[in-house]
Scaffold this motif. Structure first.
Motif, PDB file in Angstrom:
ATOM      1  N   LEU A 136       1.057  -1.228   0.035  1.00 42.28           N
ATOM      2  CA  LEU A 136       0.439   0.030   0.157  1.00 42.28           C
ATOM      3  C   LEU A 136       0.782   1.267   0.256  1.00 42.28           C
ATOM      4  O   LEU A 136       0.446   2.145  -0.865  1.00 42.28           O
ATOM      5  CB  LEU A 136      -0.850   0.457   0.728  1.00 42.28           C
ATOM      6  N   MET A 137       1.717   1.265   0.814  1.00 42.30           N
ATOM      7  CA  MET A 137       2.705   2.607   0.577  1.00 42.30           C
ATOM      8  C   MET A 137       3.584   2.548  -0.359  1.00 42.30           C
ATOM      9  O   MET A 137       3.898   3.617  -1.243  1.00 42.30           O
ATOM     10  CB  MET A 137       3.636   2.142   1.977  1.00 42.30           C
ATOM     11  N   THR A 138       4.259   1.892  -1.016  1.00 43.61           N
ATOM     12  CA  THR A 138       5.151   1.944  -1.814  1.00 43.61           C
ATOM     13  C   THR A 138       4.410   2.051  -3.707  1.00 43.61           C
ATOM     14  O   THR A 138       4.545   3.236  -3.931  1.00 43.61           O
ATOM     15  CB  THR A 138       5.550   0.512  -2.108  1.00 43.61           C
ATOM     16  N   HIS A 139       2.885   1.353  -3.669  1.00 39.66           N
ATOM     17  CA  HIS A 139       2.054   1.700  -4.475  1.00 39.66           C
ATOM     18  C   HIS A 139       1.928   3.196  -4.238  1.00 39.66           C
ATOM     19  O   HIS A 139       1.479   3.714  -4.897  1.00 39.66           O
ATOM     20  CB  HIS A 139       0.845   0.855  -4.571  1.00 39.66           C
ATOM     21  N   ALA A 140       1.419   3.933  -2.758  1.00 41.93           N
ATOM     22  CA  ALA A 140       0.826   5.602  -3.622  1.00 41.93           C
ATOM     23  C   ALA A 140       2.462   6.410  -3.816  1.00 41.93           C
ATOM     24  O   ALA A 140       1.858   6.767  -3.899  1.00 41.93           O
ATOM     25  CB  ALA A 140       1.046   5.306  -1.578  1.00 41.93           C
ATOM     26  N   PHE A 141       3.628   5.861  -3.362  1.00 37.12           N
ATOM     27  CA  PHE A 141       4.086   6.777  -4.014  1.00 37.12           C
ATOM     28  C   PHE A 141       5.009   6.075  -5.750  1.00 37.12           C
ATOM     29  O   PHE A 141       4.644   7.222  -6.040  1.00 37.12           O
ATOM     30  CB  PHE A 141       5.767   5.469  -3.815  1.00 37.12           C
TER      31      PHE A 141
END
Length: 616
Positions: free
Chosen positions: A337-342
């Motif tokens: 979820l975090m890396t996808h947001a980036f």
């Protein structure tokens, strides 16, 4: 950490100032308020996160009571902010990525009608999203949940003069409301059975009240899953996301890539204890994610609109997160979820730069040769696309996606593993299809590169975060989420990493062979009978809109037409019709003619005498 409330307060103040200005502010002042409020929220969040990591609160949890919301028959939910490792991660994503998108939007939206209105909506969205991720009870979470749904409707239909945009906004609002109704039913069940909606109390009481597989808990978690699939655009409520690209491009980055669509993932992760007691529903979560990621991947392969390709890729990547939740890879889901947001925020902002440079052209087949004219946008697509395709070792997406695949393998869900590997191949193929067609080959349009710090800085920061640097940011989830099944797997895990990495590279190579140059093979396949059929089917996203139109929309319209000629309504309408007819008849009898009156009297007398004779 006692400043936590300011992270929500600053965007709320920005929304109030912009909303009540009624468009009278200059663009510079509107941008200062809109971007500045989220910037202050991000700075406050950074301070809170730093304090949380340097001096962790007792038990790893910090709560901040704002005020009591209500007290009805002993049900007394509060507006309380709850900070632990999971909400810290979401807080950083929402405010950090949200600030970069706001900064980019201050450049992108220049000259647009409703400039201050745009930032009023986005500020309210950030505040609502923070309520969602920081609320300590499901009612407070639901308050933020509905807030982001409202803002999504307003922002998708921002260009309201175009009827298609209004229809897209209504579609998103209605489809996500279906999921919201399911979620509300789930909350009612939990409140009825456990007497509280405080999340931590629910996780303690549920194992005491329910045995594994209990019907009421089974139904409650199924309803929560219904809410999650609606907000996160998963099967079968996924149809709204692609049409939501009607909104301004920064909206796509903010709501439909980095934050709002991940709300369903957050909900399931936050209520993990309930789903662990209903393993069938948890298994269903993984199946929904696996099927969605494959279906969305096929749909993305044939799209021509740059934003719709990214929209289907978002649907697919959220599918990976659901897959991870379903196999018990809780930390891997939040990490992705975090890396996808980036990298997805990077890709959407870069697509906004391309669209702006190409005079609002969004068809990739009308672009071409842009890599020389738009070097920063091209670099953004290369880095963001590589992260989306999970290019080995150097991208953030590789580390988070491979962790999900390993957990699927370690938990014995071979079917979901194969779905994840198939999705990885298609992701590489459609991502670099977009890049090769839009940025290479013959130039088909004039393009003028964006400039300025508001344009360049967000892209540059997100480029860095989409590389291995972003993967070094480790969410503090120890002790917050259950331990996953898979641990360090030695040779088996390395073998899987090699396989998935090879698949990603194979997809890129195949995309280069198919879409660089004259593309004669692809054209021949697309023009064949099976190619035309599959292209049309996938372009229409497997026909779900057609199916739902036949199953729900047309029967509803038919029912409306039938009820419009309701016989009961018609019979009730006879009474006023009879009264009006009697009135007209009596009015016409008053002619003022003496002979007519005398004849009427005689006729009446004859009628009365005849009636008396018949009765006797």
């Amino acid at each position: 950490m006692n400043l936590l409330f300011l992270t929500c307060l600053f965007p709320l103040l920005g929304w109030l100032l912009l909303a009540f200005s009624r468009g009278r502010l200059s663009e510079n002042l509107a941008a200062l308020i809109g971007v500045g409020s989220v910037g202050l929220s991000a700075l406050t969040a950074a301070w809170v996160i730093w304090q949380f990591n340097v001096a962790p609160p007792e038990g790893g949890v910090y709560t901040q009571l704002l005020w009591q919301w209500m007290n009805v028959a002993g049900f007394a939910p509060n507006f309380t902010l709850y900070l632990d490792g999971l909400s810290v991660t979401m807080l950083g994503v929402v405010t950090g990525v949200g600030f970069l998108i706001h900064l980019f939007a201050s450049w992108y939206m220049r000259g647009e009608e409703g400039y201050s209105r745009f930032f009023a909506y986005t500020n309210l969205f950030i505040a609502s999203m923070l309520f969602l991720v920081l609320g300590d009870n499901l009612l407070f979470l639901y308050f933020g949940w509905e807030g982001v749904g409202l803002c999504s409707y307003l922002l998708i239909g921002f260009y309201y003069s175009n009827p298609n945009n209004g229809n897209a906004a209504l579609k998103a609002f209605i489809v996500t409301r279906i999921g919201d109704v399911f979620m509300a039913i789930g909350l009612f069940i939990l409140l009825l059975n456990l007497g509280t909606l405080n999340i931590q109390e629910l996780l303690v009481l549920a194992p005491q009240k329910y045995v594994a597989g209990d019907t009421w808990l089974w139904l409650a978690t199924l309803m929560l899953l219904g809410g999650a699939v609606g907000k996160s655009a998963q099967l079968p409520l996924q149809t709204w996301l692609a049409d939501a690209m009607a909104g301004p491009t920064p909206v796509s980055a903010l709501i439909h890539a980095a934050t709002m669509v991940t709300a369903g993932v957050y909900l399931i992760a936050r209520t993990n204890g309930l789903f662990l007691l209903t393993p069938e529903i948890l298994e269903l979560v993984g199946i929904v994610g696996g099927v969605t990621l494959v279906l969305a991947g096929f749909a993305a392969l044939v799209q021509t609109d740059i934003k719709r390709i990214l929209a289907y890729s978002t649907m697919s990547q959220i599918g990976y997160m659901f897959l991870a939740l379903g196999v018990g890879a809780w930390e891997a889901a939040i990490f992705h979820l975090m890396t996808h947001a980036f990298f997805k925020a990077l890709l959407f902002l870069a697509s906004g730069s391309v669209i702006h440079a190409c005079h609002h052209e969004q068809n990739i087949f009308k672009m071409g040769g842009l890599w020389k004219k738009l070097p920063l946008a091209y670099a953004s697509f290369i880095v963001g696309g590589a992260a989306l395709a999970a290019l080995p070792l150097i991208t953030a997406g590789f580390y988070s996606k491979d962790e999900i695949l390993w957990e699927a393998f370690a938990s014995g869900h071979s079917g979901l593993l194969y779905a994840g590997l198939a999705g990885a191949f298609m992701t590489s193929l459609y991502t670099f299809r977009l890049i090769f067609i839009a940025f290479h080959g013959e130039a088909k349009t004039e393009a003028h590169a964006g400039h300025g710090i508001a344009h360049n800085l967000p892209l540059a920061v997100l480029i860095v975060l989409s590389t291995v640097v972003g993967a070094l940011i480790t969410p503090p989830l120890d002790g917050v989420l259950p331990q996953s099944v898979g641990h360090a797997g030695g040779e088996a895990q390395h073998s899987l990493e090699l396989v998935s990495g090879a698949i990603a590279i194979l997809g890129i190579v195949l995309a280069a062979l198919l879409f660089l140059g004259k593309r004669s093979l692809v054209t021949a396949v697309a023009q064949s009978a099976p190619g035309r059929f599959l292209s049309a089917w996938w372009f229409a996203a497997w026909g779900f809109d057609w199916l739902y139109d036949k199953l729900f929309v047309q029967p509803y319209l038919l029912l409306c037409r039938l009820l419009g000629r309701d016989p009961i309504d018609a019979s009730i309408g006879l009474l006023p019709l009879l009264a009006r007819g009697s009135h007209v008849a009596l009015r016409r009898s008053e002619t003022g003619n003496l002979r007519w009156y005398a004849t009427s009297i005689v006729g009446g007398a004859v009628f009365v005498l005849a009636a008396l004779l018949l009765l006797n």
